[in-house]
Scaffold this motif. Structure first.
Motif, short mmCIF file in Angstrom:
data_model
loop_
_atom_site.label_atom_id
_atom_site.label_comp_id
_atom_site.label_asym_id
_atom_site.label_seq_id
_atom_site.Cartn_x
_atom_site.Cartn_y
_atom_site.Cartn_z
N THR A 43 33.31 -25.85 4.87
CA THR A 43 32.29 -26.94 4.52
C THR A 43 31.74 -27.58 5.53
O THR A 43 32.66 -28.30 6.18
CB THR A 43 32.63 -27.76 3.12
OG1 THR A 43 33.09 -26.83 2.19
CG2 THR A 43 31.66 -28.48 2.73
N CYS A 44 30.53 -27.70 5.99
CA CYS A 44 29.96 -28.73 6.99
C CYS A 44 30.34 -30.21 6.74
O CYS A 44 30.46 -30.52 5.42
CB CYS A 44 28.64 -28.58 7.29
SG CYS A 44 27.77 -29.56 8.44
N THR A 45 30.56 -30.65 7.71
CA THR A 45 30.94 -32.33 7.47
C THR A 45 29.73 -33.24 7.21
O THR A 45 29.79 -34.58 6.99
CB THR A 45 31.80 -33.12 8.57
OG1 THR A 45 30.97 -32.84 9.46
CG2 THR A 45 33.07 -32.30 8.80
N HIS A 46 28.57 -32.69 7.52
CA HIS A 46 27.35 -33.18 7.27
C HIS A 46 26.99 -33.28 5.66
O HIS A 46 27.16 -34.52 5.12
CB HIS A 46 26.09 -32.96 8.00
CG HIS A 46 24.82 -33.59 7.89
ND1 HIS A 46 23.79 -32.87 7.50
CD2 HIS A 46 24.47 -35.00 8.05
CE1 HIS A 46 22.80 -33.90 7.29
NE2 HIS A 46 23.34 -35.00 7.68
N GLU A 47 26.44 -32.30 5.12
CA GLU A 47 26.57 -32.04 3.68
C GLU A 47 27.11 -30.90 3.27
O GLU A 47 27.91 -30.37 4.02
CB GLU A 47 24.95 -32.11 3.59
CG GLU A 47 24.46 -33.56 3.56
CD GLU A 47 23.18 -33.59 3.17
OE1 GLU A 47 22.34 -32.93 2.64
OE2 GLU A 47 22.58 -34.74 3.63
N ASP A 48 26.55 -30.40 2.26
CA ASP A 48 27.47 -29.31 1.59
C ASP A 48 26.88 -28.07 1.98
O ASP A 48 25.91 -27.20 1.44
CB ASP A 48 27.50 -29.30 0.03
CG ASP A 48 28.38 -28.40 -0.58
OD1 ASP A 48 29.08 -27.83 0.16
OD2 ASP A 48 28.10 -28.35 -1.83
N ALA A 49 27.23 -27.54 2.94
CA ALA A 49 26.85 -26.05 3.41
C ALA A 49 28.02 -25.27 4.05
O ALA A 49 29.11 -25.91 4.55
CB ALA A 49 25.82 -26.20 4.62
N SER A 50 27.85 -23.94 4.05
CA SER A 50 28.91 -23.12 4.50
C SER A 50 28.75 -22.61 5.75
O SER A 50 27.76 -21.86 6.06
CB SER A 50 29.10 -21.75 3.49
OG SER A 50 29.95 -20.78 4.02
N GLU A 62 26.45 -23.17 14.57
CA GLU A 62 25.26 -24.07 14.07
C GLU A 62 25.26 -23.90 12.60
O GLU A 62 25.19 -22.64 11.97
CB GLU A 62 24.02 -23.66 14.80
CG GLU A 62 22.88 -24.33 14.49
CD GLU A 62 21.60 -23.95 14.97
OE1 GLU A 62 21.50 -23.58 16.28
OE2 GLU A 62 20.57 -23.84 14.14
N CYS A 63 25.36 -24.94 11.87
CA CYS A 63 25.46 -25.07 10.47
C CYS A 63 23.96 -24.46 10.22
O CYS A 63 22.85 -24.75 10.63
CB CYS A 63 25.11 -26.53 10.07
SG CYS A 63 25.02 -26.75 8.33
N PRO A 64 23.74 -23.98 8.98
CA PRO A 64 22.45 -23.06 8.34
C PRO A 64 21.45 -24.27 7.79
O PRO A 64 20.44 -23.87 7.57
CB PRO A 64 23.12 -21.98 7.63
CG PRO A 64 24.43 -22.79 7.09
CD PRO A 64 25.05 -23.15 8.24
N LEU A 65 22.27 -25.11 7.52
CA LEU A 65 20.97 -26.10 6.57
C LEU A 65 20.60 -27.06 7.66
O LEU A 65 19.21 -27.36 7.25
CB LEU A 65 22.07 -26.90 5.82
CG LEU A 65 21.46 -27.74 4.50
CD1 LEU A 65 20.45 -26.76 3.90
CD2 LEU A 65 22.38 -28.38 3.56
N HIS A 66 21.14 -27.91 8.33
CA HIS A 66 20.31 -28.62 9.39
C HIS A 66 20.39 -28.55 10.91
O HIS A 66 20.02 -29.32 11.54
CB HIS A 66 20.60 -30.26 8.76
CG HIS A 66 20.34 -30.58 7.51
ND1 HIS A 66 21.82 -30.88 6.62
CD2 HIS A 66 19.59 -30.41 6.56
CE1 HIS A 66 21.27 -31.18 5.53
NE2 HIS A 66 19.95 -30.84 5.48
N LEU A 80 23.83 -33.33 16.61
CA LEU A 80 23.45 -34.06 15.38
C LEU A 80 22.59 -33.01 14.40
O LEU A 80 22.16 -31.99 15.15
CB LEU A 80 22.42 -35.31 15.70
CG LEU A 80 23.24 -36.47 16.38
CD1 LEU A 80 22.32 -37.39 16.96
CD2 LEU A 80 24.31 -37.05 15.30
N PRO A 81 22.47 -33.16 13.26
CA PRO A 81 23.32 -34.48 12.66
C PRO A 81 24.85 -34.51 12.17
O PRO A 81 25.12 -35.18 11.45
CB PRO A 81 22.31 -34.28 11.12
CG PRO A 81 21.99 -33.02 10.89
CD PRO A 81 21.88 -32.25 12.20
N ALA A 82 25.32 -33.12 12.77
CA ALA A 82 26.73 -33.31 12.66
C ALA A 82 27.31 -34.55 13.56
O ALA A 82 27.28 -34.38 14.72
CB ALA A 82 27.45 -32.06 12.97
FE1 FES Z 1 25.39 -29.13 8.13
FE2 FES Z 1 23.51 -30.89 7.72
S1 FES Z 1 24.82 -29.82 6.17
S2 FES Z 1 24.15 -30.29 9.47
#
Ligand code: FES
Length: 102
Positions: A43-50, A62-66, A80-82
């Motif tokens: 789980t990403c430390t930014h928001e809830d993404a796998s 690279e996170c798939p969400l942001h 960023l935004p991580a």
């Molecule tokens: Fe991963 Fe935002 S949830 S960068």
């Protein structure tokens, strides 16, 4: 000795793709990078993404969400935004499985 908290069949690991495996420490993402198995919290430390669904470039996921990025070798947030690092896990393997250890 490190405790085994999850396992993943070796056959499921492909270069460039993450595998998400449940563990008692929450979901873990396992990656094969240059023949090395690297495991981090899924789980990403930014928001809830796998992160197992993210995009792997070398040893950076690279996170798939942001689009936040993490270095899988250290867990460090590198784009960023991580901002907060990922928890890393140890791994070991035998001929059939990769074992995630904590
Ligand atoms: Fe991963 Fe935002 S949830 S960068």
């Amino acid at each position: 000795a490190p405790k085994e908290i999850a396992r993943c069949p070796l056959a499921e690991l492909r270069s460039g793709e993450g595998v998400r495996v449940p563990s008692e420490a929450g979901p873990v993402a396992v990656f094969l990078v240059d023949g090395e198995v690297l495991a981090v919290q899924d789980t990403c430390t930014h928001e809830d993404a796998s992160l197992a669904d993210g995009f792997l470039e070398g040893h950076v996921i690279e996170c798939p969400l942001h689009g936040g990025q993490f270095d899988l070798r250290s867990g460090a947030a590198v784009c960023l935004p991580a901002q907060h690092p990922l928890r890393r896990f140890g791994t070991r393997s035998d001929s059939e499985f990769v074992y995630v250890t904590a």
